[in-house]
Design a protein around this motif. Structure first.
Motif, PDB file in Angstrom:
ATOM      1  N   PHE A 286       0.870  -1.190   0.000  1.00  0.00           N
ATOM      2  CA  PHE A 286       0.000   0.000   0.000  1.00  0.00           C
ATOM      3  C   PHE A 286       0.900   1.230   0.000  1.00  0.00           C
ATOM      4  N   GLN A 287       0.771   2.098  -1.011  1.00  0.00           N
ATOM      5  CA  GLN A 287       1.555   3.336  -1.073  1.00  0.00           C
ATOM      6  C   GLN A 287       0.613   4.538  -1.043  1.00  0.00           C
ATOM      7  N   LYS A 288       0.945   5.478  -0.166  1.00  0.00           N
ATOM      8  CA  LYS A 288       0.065   6.646  -0.012  1.00  0.00           C
ATOM      9  C   LYS A 288      -0.054   7.428  -1.311  1.00  0.00           C
ATOM     10  N   LYS A 289       1.022   7.488  -2.103  1.00  0.00           N
ATOM     11  CA  LYS A 289       0.997   8.255  -3.346  1.00  0.00           C
ATOM     12  C   LYS A 289       0.006   7.677  -4.351  1.00  0.00           C
ATOM     13  N   ASN A 290      -0.292   6.398  -4.213  1.00  0.00           N
ATOM     14  CA  ASN A 290      -1.235   5.757  -5.131  1.00  0.00           C
ATOM     15  C   ASN A 290      -2.660   5.728  -4.595  1.00  0.00           C
ATOM     16  N   LEU A 291      -2.814   5.907  -3.272  1.00  0.00           N
ATOM     17  CA  LEU A 291      -4.123   5.711  -2.641  1.00  0.00           C
ATOM     18  C   LEU A 291      -4.754   6.987  -2.115  1.00  0.00           C
ATOM     19  N   ASP A 292      -3.991   8.065  -2.055  1.00  0.00           N
ATOM     20  CA  ASP A 292      -4.512   9.356  -1.578  1.00  0.00           C
ATOM     21  C   ASP A 292      -5.177   9.197  -0.217  1.00  0.00           C
ATOM     22  N   SER A 293      -6.396   9.734  -0.073  1.00  0.00           N
ATOM     23  CA  SER A 293      -7.075   9.751   1.228  1.00  0.00           C
ATOM     24  C   SER A 293      -7.460   8.352   1.705  1.00  0.00           C
ATOM     25  N   GLN A 294      -7.603   7.394   0.764  1.00  0.00           N
ATOM     26  CA  GLN A 294      -7.980   6.039   1.167  1.00  0.00           C
ATOM     27  C   GLN A 294      -6.887   5.397   2.029  1.00  0.00           C
ATOM     28  N   PHE A 295      -5.670   5.902   1.896  1.00  0.00           N
ATOM     29  CA  PHE A 295      -4.552   5.347   2.664  1.00  0.00           C
ATOM     30  C   PHE A 295      -4.798   5.471   4.171  1.00  0.00           C
ATOM     31  N   ASP A 296      -5.488   6.539   4.573  1.00  0.00           N
ATOM     32  CA  ASP A 296      -5.736   6.760   6.003  1.00  0.00           C
ATOM     33  C   ASP A 296      -6.663   5.700   6.603  1.00  0.00           C
ATOM     34  N   LEU A 297      -7.471   5.037   5.760  1.00  0.00           N
ATOM     35  CA  LEU A 297      -8.363   3.980   6.259  1.00  0.00           C
ATOM     36  C   LEU A 297      -7.578   2.787   6.807  1.00  0.00           C
ATOM     37  N   LEU A 298      -6.337   2.637   6.352  1.00  0.00           N
ATOM     38  CA  LEU A 298      -5.557   1.476   6.773  1.00  0.00           C
ATOM     39  C   LEU A 298      -5.364   1.436   8.281  1.00  0.00           C
ATOM     40  N   LYS A 299      -5.405   2.601   8.914  1.00  0.00           N
ATOM     41  CA  LYS A 299      -5.238   2.657  10.368  1.00  0.00           C
ATOM     42  C   LYS A 299      -6.391   1.967  11.097  1.00  0.00           C
ATOM     43  N   LEU A 300      -7.490   1.793  10.392  1.00  0.00           N
ATOM     44  CA  LEU A 300      -8.666   1.168  11.003  1.00  0.00           C
ATOM     45  C   LEU A 300      -8.736  -0.330  10.720  1.00  0.00           C
ATOM     46  N   PHE A 301      -7.705  -0.877  10.051  1.00  0.00           N
ATOM     47  CA  PHE A 301      -7.675  -2.293   9.732  1.00  0.00           C
ATOM     48  C   PHE A 301      -6.767  -3.033  10.715  1.00  0.00           C
ATOM     49  N   ASP A 302      -7.019  -4.325  10.863  1.00  0.00           N
ATOM     50  CA  ASP A 302      -6.231  -5.162  11.769  1.00  0.00           C
ATOM     51  C   ASP A 302      -5.971  -6.521  11.127  1.00  0.00           C
ATOM     52  N   VAL A 303      -4.931  -7.185  11.628  1.00  0.00           N
ATOM     53  CA  VAL A 303      -4.698  -8.572  11.234  1.00  0.00           C
ATOM     54  C   VAL A 303      -5.934  -9.397  11.581  1.00  0.00           C
ATOM     55  N   GLY A 304      -6.402 -10.166  10.620  1.00  0.00           N
ATOM     56  CA  GLY A 304      -7.627 -10.951  10.810  1.00  0.00           C
ATOM     57  C   GLY A 304      -8.780 -10.424   9.981  1.00  0.00           C
TER      58      GLY A 304
END
Length: 484
Positions: free
Chosen positions: A79-97
């Motif tokens: 996941f690269q922020k330059k390719n995902l823009d604002s969607q990149f910030d959603l990754l903080k809400l994801f977890d293993v599983g």
């Protein structure tokens, strides 16, 4: 437990944030056209979508790496922020599983790792509990049985074992179907229990206001079908026996039984031997099976030896000449547990079962059993007091039980009545006098051979796993009252 609840609460907060952002954390399906991960790994340079469970998570500022798993394999995600823009910030809400679908180009990193350079992604399911870090370090293996879903998820060997189980069932059907057998289904609720010596479960059917027994065997119904014109018939299904639980017994288990008209017990042994060789070839590509620490070759013709000859060879015991008193004294000297009142045939079987069976490592057919312990078997054609029954042994364990089937209704009635009277620890394990079955016999049954094979035990052999609980997905356990 407190730490687990803290993690769960943190994930619940992430779940709410996702919902506040308008993200559906549990959509009905992915909006992408998905490819399996194993296939995606072969498509370098192509853009495609895959889905699976997040397995590892590694954040490096504006770049995040993760591993994604589906049932076919695993692949790295970038996941690269330059390719995902604002969607990149959603990754903080994801977890293993969590379950995720991603779309992007399949690339190879400088380290040589096949990776998907993610261009877009969507959450498919938010997990609320963390996966265990050291699952197979657990001392309480019962937890593994209760939470088999985690066992399968975290232990590749366990997943392989149950894949082998699937293959055993599939190839057993293929083998029998190719021989012209027809698969059928017979009732689970029986008005009388029979077809084996076992204690049944009893249940009450409200609609008929009648007690029924959960079946302990298919035999008497399958034989009715042979009388009805099915020359080759088999069933794979559940049996229920209200008995002990140990490494080789579970109250609910899967059984295979087949019956063939115009066949005797030698023909049944031939077919069964062929089944084992077929399964070995399909599963391993060879006819050697690992049984404990011993490699057993099953590709040759298996020896057939009478029970009386085995007793003579191994124990120097001529059971043909000895009477009940002498056999009882022998059992007492060897400290074999008796209930008193055993017949000669019961004593002979007890001696064999307790003193010889465990040493039969190479595949062996033990043939010709006492009539007293074989109520459904045809009398031996040349040996009075014996029947044309066999059991297959390998690795010191019984693997199957079959016989030339009794087709004389008068002798069958005598056997049923005798079995209700002979000595045993639990009288409820005796065969019942089944008048409906006897009536079917009186219409005429052709000569036939039949066999019963525990499918769970079959899987034990082909995975070299010597506990039923390890080859049954959800074995019977004591109720966990804390979970209620």
């Amino acid at each position: 437990m407190q730490r687990l609840e803290e993690i769960r609460q943190a994930r619940l907060e992430k779940l709410q944030k996702l919902r506040d952002l308008g993200v559906d954390p549990y959509p009905p399906k992915s909006s992408y056209t998905l490819t399996s991960i194993v296939k995606a790994r072969e498509e370098e340079g192509k853009t495609l979508a895959v889905a699976g469970r997040l397995w590892r998570w590694r954040e490096h500022g504006n770049v995040t790496f993760a591993d994604l798993k589906d049932s076919s394999g695993q692949i790295q995600l970038l996941f690269q922020k330059k390719n995902l823009d604002s969607q990149f910030d959603l990754l903080k809400l994801f977890d293993v599983g969590d379950f995720l679908a991603v779309c992007g180009e399949v690339i190879k990193t400088s380290a040589g790792e096949i990776t998907i350079d993610v261009a877009k992604f969507e959450l498919l399911s938010k997990s609320l509990r963390p996966l265990p870090d050291d699952w197979h370090g657990l001392k309480d293996i019962e937890v593994r049985y209760r939470k088999r879903y985690l066992d399968l998820l975290l232990d590749p060997e366990m997943r392989h074992r149950f894949d082998v189980r699937t293959s055993v069932f599939k190839e057993t059907r293929n083998y029998l179907d190719a021989l012209g057998f027809k698969e059928v289904e017979t009732p689970i609720f029986h008005p009388l229990y029979g077809g084996a010596n076992a204690k049944p479960f009893t249940t009450h059917m409200q609609a008929l206001d009648t007690d029924f027994y959960l079946r302990i065997a298919f035999e008497l119904y399958l034989k009715r079908l042979v009388a009805g014109g099915y020359d080759k018939v088999y069933e794979i299904g559940r049996d229920f026996r209200n008995e002990g639980i140990d490494h080789s017994h579970n109250p609910e288990f899967t059984m295979l039984e087949w019956y063939e008209a115009y066949a005797d017990y030698h023909r049944v042994m031939d077919v069964t031997e062929g089944l084992f060789k077929h399964l070995a070839e399909k599963i391993f590509g060879r006819t050697q099976i690992q049984v404990g620490d011993t490699t057993v070759e099953i590709g040759h013709a298996w020896p057939r030896i009478t029970m009386s000859d085995l007793l003579a060879q191994k124990l120097d015991l001529d059971v043909e000449k000895l009477d009940v008193k002498a056999l009882t004294e022998f059992c007492q000297k060897r400290k074999l547990e008796l209930v008193r009142g055993e017949t000669k045939g019961q004593l002979i079987f007890e001696i064999f079962d307790k003193l010889i069976a465990k040493d039969l490592i190479n595949p062996t057919w033990v043939i010709d059993y006492p009539a007293d312990v074989s109520p459904l078997s045809k009398p031996h054609r040349t040996r009075e007091g014996w029947t044309e029954r066999f059991e297959g042994y390998m690795g010191g364990r019984e693997i199957c039980d079959g016989w030339s089937e009794l087709t004389d209704p008068q002798v069958q009635r005598e056997r049923f009545e005798t079995d209700t009277k002979i000595a045993r620890k639990d009288k409820s394990e005796a065969q019942q006098v089944d008048e409906d079955f006897l009536e079917a016999m009186e219409y005429g049954m052709p000569p036939m051979g039949g066999i019963g094979i525990g499918m769970d035990r079959l899987v034990m052999f082909f995975t070299n796993t010597w506990s039923l609980k390890e080859v049954i997905l959800f074995p019977t356990l004591r109720i966990n009252k804390k979970a209620l």
